[in-house]
Design a protein around this motif. Structure first.
Motif, short mmCIF file in Angstrom:
data_model
loop_
_atom_site.label_atom_id
_atom_site.label_comp_id
_atom_site.label_asym_id
_atom_site.label_seq_id
_atom_site.Cartn_x
_atom_site.Cartn_y
_atom_site.Cartn_z
N CYS A 28 85.42 75.88 64.92
CA CYS A 28 84.93 76.95 65.80
C CYS A 28 85.75 77.12 67.08
CB CYS A 28 83.45 76.78 66.09
SG CYS A 28 83.03 75.24 66.90
N LEU A 46 82.75 85.55 63.87
CA LEU A 46 81.76 84.95 62.98
C LEU A 46 82.18 85.06 61.52
CD1 LEU A 46 79.03 83.56 63.11
CD2 LEU A 46 77.93 85.79 62.91
N CYS A 50 82.71 82.05 58.83
CA CYS A 50 81.93 82.02 57.58
C CYS A 50 82.85 81.95 56.37
CB CYS A 50 81.03 83.25 57.46
SG CYS A 50 79.67 83.20 58.61
#
Ligand code: ADP
Ligand code: MG
Length: 256
Positions: A28, A46, A50
């Motif tokens: 992240c 995001l 993912c």
């Protein structure tokens, strides 16, 4: 980094662990830096995370499936010399590689003498199925019989059978090299009967059908086993000289 970011990062990492998102956990910060530099918005950030999590998850699952299948070696069709086995139905092999027979619970029978590439082909087809997300198990028939007899003695037969029932493809290698005991033959028949129309079997054998009674003992059991196995079955025959022998001869010629 200021104090609040550190604190929230620690908390975030804790939550990501609890949520079982290891790749998001590890990546992240790197992706956040990259997205900031690229001026990518929050949803794009995001999405990237993912995607990484999904790719990594699939990679781990594939590795797990491959390990669980217990292939004796790694073999692919790329390494298979079809020209050296001219009698083999190559279009059928390529069709089976796609794995659609597994959806139809069809079986494959690979028949031919020793050293003609049966185990190689069985492994290559099994590994392809594995890569397509199928649950596969490769086992030599003698090994399976030992496992089944052990399971029976430990009253674990039901559990073992339940494990097999989760498979998409069971590869039974080398049927016919050793005749089974009466108890072994019955357990083997049970595996074949249970698999019937539930999951696919791939059997390799050096024995023509008329000799199968030598392995399974009784005519009745052999007939019933063959009936189930060959109903909706693709038969691949590998005839001719042993590849091992040919390979050895070629090496000798080169060195001698
Ligand atoms: P079988 O199971 O029929 O006894 P194997 O599949 O074990 O034979 O083949 C013996 C060896 O020869 C293996 O190492 C295999 O990879 C190789 N082999 C057999 N046929 C071929 C082929 N047509 N092209 C390349 N390698 C082959
Ligand atoms: Mg073999």
């Amino acid at each position: 980094m200021n104090k609040t970011t550190t604190k929230s990062t620690v908390l975030l990492k804790h939550h990501l662990k609890a949520l079982k998102l290891p790749t998001v956990h590890d990546e992240c910060e790197r992706i956040a830096r990259r997205c900031a530099a690229d001026n990518a918005d929050h949803l794009a950030f995001l999405l990237q995370l993912c995607e990484l999590e999904l790719i990594e998850r699939e990679r781990r699952a594939a590795a797990r499936r491959l390990k669980a299948a217990r292939f004796p070696t790694t073999k692919t069709l790329d390494e298979f010399d079809f020209a050296a086995r001219a009698s083999l139905n190559k279009p059928l092999v390529l069709e089976l590689l796609k794995g659609e027979y597994l959806e139809r619970r069809e079986n494959i029978l690979l028949v031919g003498p020793s050293g003609t590439g049966k185990t190689h082909l069985a492994t290559a087809l099994g590994m392809a199925a594995c890569a397509q997300g199928r649950k596969v198990r490769f086992v030599r028939v003698t090994e399976l019989l030992t496992l089944l007899l052990e399971a029976r003695d430990e009253r674990q037969l039901l559990r073992y059978r339940q494990q097999l029932a989760k498979l998409d493809l069971l590869i039974l290698d080398e049927l016919g090299y050793v005749p089974a005991s009466k108890a072994g033959a019955e357990l083997l028949f049970d595996v074949i009967a249970t698999a019937y129309e539930r999951y696919s079997l791939l059997v390799t054998t050096n024995l023509p059908f008329e000799h199968w009674t030598e392995v399974l003992g009784s005519e009745r059991l052999t007939g019933a086993a063959l009936d189930r196995l060959t109903h909706r079955c693709h038969i691949l025959e590998t005839t001719g000289e042993s590849y091992r022998l040919k390979d050895a001869k070629r090496r000798r010629q080169r060195t001698g």
